[in-house]
Design an enzyme around this catalytic site. Structure first.
Site, PDB file in Angstrom:
ATOM      1  N   SER A 183     -54.027  -3.590 -31.474  1.00  0.00           N
ATOM      2  CA  SER A 183     -54.984  -4.666 -31.698  1.00  0.00           C
ATOM      3  C   SER A 183     -55.102  -5.569 -30.457  1.00  0.00           C
ATOM      4  O   SER A 183     -55.368  -5.052 -29.372  1.00  0.00           O
ATOM      5  CB  SER A 183     -54.559  -5.438 -32.947  1.00  0.00           C
ATOM      6  OG  SER A 183     -55.582  -6.258 -33.388  1.00  0.00           O
ATOM      7  N   ASP A 214     -62.362  -0.058 -39.542  1.00  0.00           N
ATOM      8  CA  ASP A 214     -61.835  -1.042 -38.610  1.00  0.00           C
ATOM      9  C   ASP A 214     -62.994  -1.569 -37.769  1.00  0.00           C
ATOM     10  O   ASP A 214     -63.735  -0.785 -37.167  1.00  0.00           O
ATOM     11  CB  ASP A 214     -60.785  -0.367 -37.715  1.00  0.00           C
ATOM     12  CG  ASP A 214     -60.152  -1.323 -36.721  1.00  0.00           C
ATOM     13  OD1 ASP A 214     -60.506  -2.511 -36.718  1.00  0.00           O
ATOM     14  OD2 ASP A 214     -59.288  -0.872 -35.944  1.00  0.00           O
ATOM     15  N   HIS A 218     -57.609  -1.289 -40.095  1.00  0.00           N
ATOM     16  CA  HIS A 218     -56.911  -2.134 -39.132  1.00  0.00           C
ATOM     17  C   HIS A 218     -55.597  -2.652 -39.722  1.00  0.00           C
ATOM     18  O   HIS A 218     -55.567  -3.096 -40.868  1.00  0.00           O
ATOM     19  CB  HIS A 218     -57.795  -3.306 -38.707  1.00  0.00           C
ATOM     20  CG  HIS A 218     -57.342  -3.921 -37.424  1.00  0.00           C
ATOM     21  ND1 HIS A 218     -57.633  -3.373 -36.200  1.00  0.00           N
ATOM     22  CD2 HIS A 218     -56.571  -5.006 -37.162  1.00  0.00           C
ATOM     23  CE1 HIS A 218     -57.078  -4.097 -35.247  1.00  0.00           C
ATOM     24  NE2 HIS A 218     -56.427  -5.095 -35.800  1.00  0.00           N
TER      25      HIS A 218
END
Ligand SMILES: *[C@@H]1O[C@H](CO)[C@@H](O)[C@H](O)[C@H]1NC(C)=O
Ligand SMILES: *[C@@H]1O[C@H](CO)[C@@H](O)[C@H](O)[C@H]1NC(C)=O
Ligand SMILES: *[C@@H]1O[C@H](CO)[C@@H](O)[C@H](O)[C@H]1NC(C)=O
Length: 398
Positions: free
Chosen positions: A188, A342, A372
């Site tokens: 991320s 995501d 995610h």
């Protein structure tokens, strides 16, 4: 009467929270619904506290996340310690078994939208231990200054200085690391920082140790076009919605909510920077099957004021997709993981295309029922599968 009202409020709240949508084909949907409901309650509390002027949204979230931190405790296989590299706090995982040769090493950067998280979170601590143990590798899990207290480029600079310190000959020697087998990895916002420092390193004549691999787990790679198909589709994706992503991006650069507002309208990039859109043009960079009936529109230019005040969002150190091909072609072997559900899916997919276009060897794993945050979600089957795949790749390539 009072009781009926209370009951009605309770039922309404329950319905609101249980209605958290979960994609059809995910595994363990009830477990995921429960996790997303918990996050929704917490973030609603944080929004409420912000509305009342008690505390910044991210500060409340970070405070509550601290409950998930674990101390640096050694186990039967791995010694865990904390120290600082160039004044940046890091957690180090050293295998206990006797080293017969120099070890490989992985420098890990946690996620959390440049605002949240730490190397001490249970999920990251567990991953770093497993990595050290399974790969017989030295793992350095770095922290860095977080927004809203610190903004770009502080996050980038903290990570880069810790990495520079680690890559010095005498540091590698101290930890018994083979300088030819060092990699960088992150998820991320940590994947964003991993991609950014890897680009910086290939242009830095002062660092002699070069990276063998970079690993980017659902990385954030650009803040220019906030209208990618995955962002349009992802208003209700688990854990990270498009609007939360706009908040994270804007908080990376400033606490001024004007930037977030402009980003949500996709009108934050002034015409002076419109030449950069070629680097994030999903119409040419996304494989056909991910375009799914979305039509490309050249973004509407915004006014120049925001970019003058907060130039970070057009800076390649914040948006690694803005690098030109001459930089990209020198990047090391790359492993990218993307997930279907995501909002950052298309960032990762576009980087895969751009690296492949200039001949960088890339392994790309797309998780069809992934979302995610799945990579470090505790006690989820999907997390173990993704981590095992990741560890096997590192076993072979680092
Ligand atoms: C330590 O290593 C042994 C042998 O590989 C393994 O069975 C055990 O689960 C490991 N312990 C931890 C805490 O990971
Ligand atoms: C990581 O967490 C899992 C599940 O909670 C546990 O089974 C495993 O032993 C942990 N691994 C390490 C190395 O602590
Ligand atoms: C994006 O790519 C499409 C073709 O794939 C092209 O028509 C469009 O002009 C490009 N836009 C920008 C801003 O590069």
């Amino acid at each position: 009467m009072g009781r009926t009202v209370l009951l009605l409020i309770f039922v309404a709240l329950l319905a609101y929270y249980v209605s958290v949508p979960v994609p059809d084909d995910v595994e363990e949907p009830w477990k995921l619904a429960w996790e997303t409901t918990k996050i929704k309650v917490v973030s609603d509390l944080a929004s409420f506290a912000e509305l009342l002027g008690i505390s910044h949204f991210m500060d409340t979230m970070q405070l509550l996340m601290k409950l998930e931190e674990v101390p640096p405790t050694s186990d039967e296989n791995v010694t865990v310690t904390e120290t600082t590299f160039n004044s940046v706090p890091v957690r180090i995982y050293l295998p206990k078994r006797k080293a017969t040769t120099l070890r490989r090493a992985l420098f890990y950067i946690h996620g959390g939208g440049w605002c949240l998280g730490s190397a001490a979170l249970r999920g990251y601590d567990n991953l770093s231990r497993r990595t050290a143990d399974r790969l017989d590798a030295v793992v350095v899990s770095t922290n860095y200054g977080l927004a809203p207290k610190y903004h770009f480029p502080r996050q980038f600079e903290d990570v880069y200085s810790a990495l520079q310190w680690f890559l010095q000959e005498n540091t590698l020697e101290k930890y018994g690391v083979d300088p030819r087998r060092v990699g960088v990895s992150g998820d991320s916002a940590g994947g964003n920082l991993a991609a950014a420092v890897t680009q910086q390193l290939i242009q830095d004549p002062d660092v002699k140790t070069k990276l063998k691999v970079q690993v980017l787990v659902y990385p954030a790679l650009q803040a220019l076009d906030m209208n990618l198909p995955s962002l349009q589709e992802g208003s209700h994706f688990p854990f990270l919605s498009s609007s939360l992503m706009a908040r994270f991006w804007s908080e990376y650069f400033t606490t001024d909510r004007a930037l977030e507002k402009a980003m949500l309208l996709n009108q934050h990039v002034p015409v002076e920077f419109s030449h950069l859109f070629q680097f994030v043009n999903w119409s040419s960079l996304l494989p056909e099957r991910y375009k799914k009936g979305y039509f490309y529109k050249n973004p509407t230019p915004g006014n120049s004021e925001l970019a003058q005040k907060y130039p970070g969002f057009v800076d390649v150190k914040a948006c690694p997709l803005l690098a030109n091909d001459n930089t990209l072609r020198h990047l090391p072997l790359t492993y990218i993981i993307t997930c279907q559900y995501d909002v950052l899916r298309d960032d990762g997919l576009m980087y895969v295309t751009r690296l492949q276009n200039v001949g960088v060897p890339v392994t790309h794993h797309h998780i069809k029922n992934g979302f995610h945050g799945a990579f470090t979600l505790r006690d989820f089957k999907i997390a173990y599968r993704m981590q095992n795949q990741y560890l096997s790749w590192l076993m072979e390539n680092l």
